[in-house]
Scaffold this motif. Sequence first.
Motif, PDB file in Angstrom:
ATOM      1  N   ARG A  62       0.708  -1.351   0.039  1.00 23.67           N
ATOM      2  CA  ARG A  62       0.041   0.057   0.138  1.00 23.67           C
ATOM      3  C   ARG A  62       0.845   1.404   0.010  1.00 23.67           C
ATOM      4  O   ARG A  62       0.472   2.347  -0.299  1.00 23.67           O
ATOM      5  N   GLU A  63       2.257   0.879   0.510  1.00 23.00           N
ATOM      6  CA  GLU A  63       3.003   2.307   0.430  1.00 23.00           C
ATOM      7  C   GLU A  63       4.038   2.380  -0.667  1.00 23.00           C
ATOM      8  O   GLU A  63       4.591   3.526  -0.690  1.00 23.00           O
ATOM      9  N   LEU A  64       3.985   1.473  -1.438  1.00 20.53           N
ATOM     10  CA  LEU A  64       4.955   1.308  -2.243  1.00 20.53           C
ATOM     11  C   LEU A  64       4.312   1.458  -3.801  1.00 20.53           C
ATOM     12  O   LEU A  64       3.868   0.125  -4.438  1.00 20.53           O
ATOM     13  N   PRO A  65       3.938   2.427  -4.528  1.00 18.65           N
ATOM     14  CA  PRO A  65       2.915   2.216  -5.537  1.00 18.65           C
ATOM     15  C   PRO A  65       3.214   1.546  -6.569  1.00 18.65           C
ATOM     16  O   PRO A  65       2.613   1.337  -7.451  1.00 18.65           O
ATOM     17  N   ALA A  66       4.952   1.329  -6.894  1.00 23.99           N
ATOM     18  CA  ALA A  66       5.304   0.622  -7.860  1.00 23.99           C
ATOM     19  C   ALA A  66       5.811  -0.704  -7.894  1.00 23.99           C
ATOM     20  O   ALA A  66       5.988  -1.501  -8.694  1.00 23.99           O
ATOM     21  N   ALA A  67       5.561  -1.029  -6.546  1.00 20.93           N
ATOM     22  CA  ALA A  67       6.410  -2.413  -6.176  1.00 20.93           C
ATOM     23  C   ALA A  67       5.010  -3.736  -6.665  1.00 20.93           C
ATOM     24  O   ALA A  67       3.917  -3.599  -6.621  1.00 20.93           O
ATOM     25  N   GLN A  68       5.821  -4.644  -6.954  1.00 23.69           N
ATOM     26  CA  GLN A  68       5.095  -5.963  -7.168  1.00 23.69           C
ATOM     27  C   GLN A  68       5.531  -6.817  -6.064  1.00 23.69           C
ATOM     28  O   GLN A  68       6.747  -7.021  -5.740  1.00 23.69           O
ATOM     29  N   LEU A  69       4.662  -7.851  -5.643  1.00 24.38           N
ATOM     30  CA  LEU A  69       4.961  -8.614  -4.595  1.00 24.38           C
ATOM     31  C   LEU A  69       5.407  -9.960  -5.318  1.00 24.38           C
ATOM     32  O   LEU A  69       4.809 -10.609  -6.202  1.00 24.38           O
ATOM     33  N   VAL A  70       6.743 -10.671  -5.108  1.00 23.92           N
ATOM     34  CA  VAL A  70       7.421 -11.741  -5.616  1.00 23.92           C
ATOM     35  C   VAL A  70       7.318 -12.820  -4.485  1.00 23.92           C
ATOM     36  O   VAL A  70       7.768 -12.767  -3.537  1.00 23.92           O
ATOM     37  N   VAL A  71       6.534 -14.112  -4.966  1.00 23.51           N
ATOM     38  CA  VAL A  71       6.320 -14.976  -3.916  1.00 23.51           C
ATOM     39  C   VAL A  71       6.136 -16.483  -4.564  1.00 23.51           C
ATOM     40  O   VAL A  71       5.852 -16.365  -5.980  1.00 23.51           O
ATOM     41  N   HIS A  72       6.592 -17.433  -4.181  1.00 25.73           N
ATOM     42  CA  HIS A  72       6.487 -18.944  -4.504  1.00 25.73           C
ATOM     43  C   HIS A  72       4.952 -19.150  -5.046  1.00 25.73           C
ATOM     44  O   HIS A  72       3.991 -18.771  -4.125  1.00 25.73           O
ATOM     45  N   PRO A  73       4.661 -20.072  -5.912  1.00 28.44           N
ATOM     46  CA  PRO A  73       3.430 -20.119  -6.319  1.00 28.44           C
ATOM     47  C   PRO A  73       2.454 -20.860  -5.397  1.00 28.44           C
ATOM     48  O   PRO A  73       1.363 -20.633  -5.273  1.00 28.44           O
ATOM     49  N   ARG A  74       3.271 -21.587  -4.507  1.00 26.24           N
ATOM     50  CA  ARG A  74       2.712 -22.106  -3.191  1.00 26.24           C
ATOM     51  C   ARG A  74       1.896 -21.176  -2.177  1.00 26.24           C
ATOM     52  O   ARG A  74       1.086 -21.598  -1.723  1.00 26.24           O
ATOM     53  N   GLY A  75       2.737 -20.095  -1.937  1.00 29.11           N
ATOM     54  CA  GLY A  75       2.552 -19.142  -1.233  1.00 29.11           C
ATOM     55  C   GLY A  75       1.761 -18.053  -1.727  1.00 29.11           C
ATOM     56  O   GLY A  75       0.889 -17.467  -0.673  1.00 29.11           O
ATOM     57  N   ALA A  76       1.629 -17.942  -2.745  1.00 26.31           N
ATOM     58  CA  ALA A  76       0.886 -17.017  -3.371  1.00 26.31           C
ATOM     59  C   ALA A  76      -0.632 -16.665  -2.992  1.00 26.31           C
ATOM     60  O   ALA A  76      -1.088 -15.673  -2.586  1.00 26.31           O
ATOM     61  N   PRO A  77      -1.384 -17.816  -3.028  1.00 19.84           N
ATOM     62  CA  PRO A  77      -2.774 -17.686  -2.668  1.00 19.84           C
ATOM     63  C   PRO A  77      -2.976 -17.173  -0.993  1.00 19.84           C
ATOM     64  O   PRO A  77      -3.923 -16.533  -0.619  1.00 19.84           O
ATOM     65  N   HIS A  78      -2.029 -17.574  -0.186  1.00 16.32           N
ATOM     66  CA  HIS A  78      -2.047 -17.270   1.072  1.00 16.32           C
ATOM     67  C   HIS A  78      -1.904 -15.726   1.688  1.00 16.32           C
ATOM     68  O   HIS A  78      -2.470 -15.219   2.365  1.00 16.32           O
ATOM     69  N   LEU A  79      -1.096 -15.039   0.527  1.00 16.86           N
ATOM     70  CA  LEU A  79      -1.044 -13.529   0.598  1.00 16.86           C
ATOM     71  C   LEU A  79      -2.044 -12.854  -0.125  1.00 16.86           C
ATOM     72  O   LEU A  79      -2.405 -11.620   0.368  1.00 16.86           O
ATOM     73  N   VAL A  80      -2.683 -13.273  -0.977  1.00 14.74           N
ATOM     74  CA  VAL A  80      -3.843 -12.713  -1.696  1.00 14.74           C
ATOM     75  C   VAL A  80      -4.938 -12.855  -0.844  1.00 14.74           C
ATOM     76  O   VAL A  80      -5.784 -11.770  -0.843  1.00 14.74           O
ATOM     77  N   ASP A  81      -5.213 -13.933  -0.351  1.00 12.72           N
ATOM     78  CA  ASP A  81      -6.281 -14.314   0.527  1.00 12.72           C
ATOM     79  C   ASP A  81      -5.769 -14.906   1.906  1.00 12.72           C
ATOM     80  O   ASP A  81      -5.643 -16.134   2.328  1.00 12.72           O
ATOM     81  N   PRO A  82      -5.507 -13.868   3.171  1.00  7.32           N
ATOM     82  CA  PRO A  82      -4.671 -14.500   4.125  1.00  7.32           C
ATOM     83  C   PRO A  82      -5.656 -15.094   4.995  1.00  7.32           C
ATOM     84  O   PRO A  82      -4.997 -15.437   6.451  1.00  7.32           O
ATOM     85  N   GLU A  83      -6.931 -15.411   5.000  1.00  9.93           N
ATOM     86  CA  GLU A  83      -7.654 -15.640   5.988  1.00  9.93           C
ATOM     87  C   GLU A  83      -7.185 -17.070   6.919  1.00  9.93           C
ATOM     88  O   GLU A  83      -7.129 -17.079   7.850  1.00  9.93           O
ATOM     89  N   LYS A  84      -6.775 -18.025   5.703  1.00 10.78           N
ATOM     90  CA  LYS A  84      -6.260 -19.151   6.538  1.00 10.78           C
ATOM     91  C   LYS A  84      -5.077 -19.088   7.334  1.00 10.78           C
ATOM     92  O   LYS A  84      -4.889 -19.505   8.271  1.00 10.78           O
ATOM     93  N   LEU A  85      -3.982 -18.239   6.915  1.00 13.54           N
ATOM     94  CA  LEU A  85      -2.913 -17.793   7.583  1.00 13.54           C
ATOM     95  C   LEU A  85      -3.421 -17.167   8.810  1.00 13.54           C
ATOM     96  O   LEU A  85      -2.926 -17.695  10.087  1.00 13.54           O
ATOM     97  N   ILE A  86      -4.430 -16.312   8.804  1.00 14.28           N
ATOM     98  CA  ILE A  86      -4.764 -15.635  10.051  1.00 14.28           C
ATOM     99  C   ILE A  86      -5.555 -16.538  11.235  1.00 14.28           C
ATOM    100  O   ILE A  86      -5.101 -16.605  12.249  1.00 14.28           O
ATOM    101  N   ALA A  87      -6.442 -17.306  10.698  1.00 11.34           N
ATOM    102  CA  ALA A  87      -7.142 -18.236  11.418  1.00 11.34           C
ATOM    103  C   ALA A  87      -6.091 -19.418  11.998  1.00 11.34           C
ATOM    104  O   ALA A  87      -6.373 -19.629  13.597  1.00 11.34           O
ATOM    105  N   SER A  88      -5.009 -19.748  11.379  1.00  9.62           N
ATOM    106  CA  SER A  88      -4.180 -20.711  12.067  1.00  9.62           C
ATOM    107  C   SER A  88      -3.188 -19.820  12.941  1.00  9.62           C
ATOM    108  O   SER A  88      -3.094 -20.821  14.092  1.00  9.62           O
ATOM    109  N   ALA A  89      -2.840 -18.766  12.767  1.00 12.04           N
ATOM    110  CA  ALA A  89      -2.097 -18.035  13.762  1.00 12.04           C
ATOM    111  C   ALA A  89      -2.912 -17.737  14.956  1.00 12.04           C
ATOM    112  O   ALA A  89      -2.300 -18.104  16.211  1.00 12.04           O
ATOM    113  N   ARG A  90      -3.995 -17.302  14.576  1.00 11.91           N
ATOM    114  CA  ARG A  90      -4.756 -16.999  15.902  1.00 11.91           C
ATOM    115  C   ARG A  90      -4.950 -18.322  16.729  1.00 11.91           C
ATOM    116  O   ARG A  90      -5.207 -18.152  18.132  1.00 11.91           O
ATOM    117  N   GLN A  91      -5.246 -19.557  16.264  1.00  9.70           N
ATOM    118  CA  GLN A  91      -5.405 -20.765  16.726  1.00  9.70           C
ATOM    119  C   GLN A  91      -4.161 -21.183  17.578  1.00  9.70           C
ATOM    120  O   GLN A  91      -4.397 -21.590  18.764  1.00  9.70           O
TER     121      GLN A  91
END
Length: 318
Positions: free
Chosen positions: A79-108
């Motif tokens: 949000r603070e870097l207007p020109a930046a792209q996020l580079v991530v492993h294909p297995r990890g990308a869905p979890h940063l686009v939709d982090p609900e599972k990461l959040i739920a797991s960490a809260r648990q």
Amino acid sequence: MSGGITVVDTGFGDRPAFCAAYLLVESGRAAFIDCGTLHSVPNMLAALDAAGLPRKAVDYVIASHVHLDHAGGAGALLRELPAAQLVVHPRGAPHLVDPEKLIASARQVYGDALFEQAYGGLVPAPVERVIEAADGQVLDLGGRPLLLAHTPGHALHHLSVWDERSRAWFTGDVFGISYREFDVGGRPFAIPTTSPVQFDPVQMKDSIRRLLAVQPDTCYVTHFGGIRGDVQRVGLRLIEQVDAMVALAQFLADAPDRHEALKQALTKLYVDRARIHGVAEPERRVPELLAMDIELNAQGLAVWLERERKKAREAEAG
């Protein structure tokens, strides 16, 4: 800044020099490798300010993997870097686009209060700003090539970054952890990190060998900073320790209190290794500085043991 590389303390954990991110600068363009948690965003922006660069100069935020101490702040930082792209492993990308599972797991695992204190939540990354990194893909940072390598072992969604200019790898967690408090005469001491849930000893050893094969001058680990000058020795000792840790886990597989037995065995292993390395007062300093890592390593080894047992049962049944 040395060679265009700045070590940024993300502020995660209960002590300084515990969790690092890296700012790379070349010809006025910049990239972050890892970024810490939501709470770390001000540290990242302060590093950019100290380098005299505007926020629009950042082309990439590269996540070594999506564990929250490495990439929990990625969406908020974008949000603070207007020109930046996020580079991530294909297995990890869905979890940063939709982090609900990461959040739920960490809260648990941590509970709501500790989760907020340690991580502060996650902001989704816009899918149109995400690059799913292919193994061997090369990014261009102001004319400086950065090669992306899939390096599983710590996690299936792990990647490392090779910077030919500095002959350095940025290794996330696959090249272990190496706190500067354990340096002796400039020689680093490192242990593997087998935290849950995807530790795989064969993959980890293969990834370490892949990193060593290019004869790097430096490996920049997240926990913490640059391993220099002794990289081959450190890597070979990490491979030895992976084997030793697996042997301990197998020996203690049916111990009455397996988790506690594993923690005690790992502590002794690291104390003995630290003593050989020349670390002063290893019996006190290893449990003190590695308490969290020993806990997570014991958990990860237990998860790996159960996964191996399940494979064996399925093989017998099939």
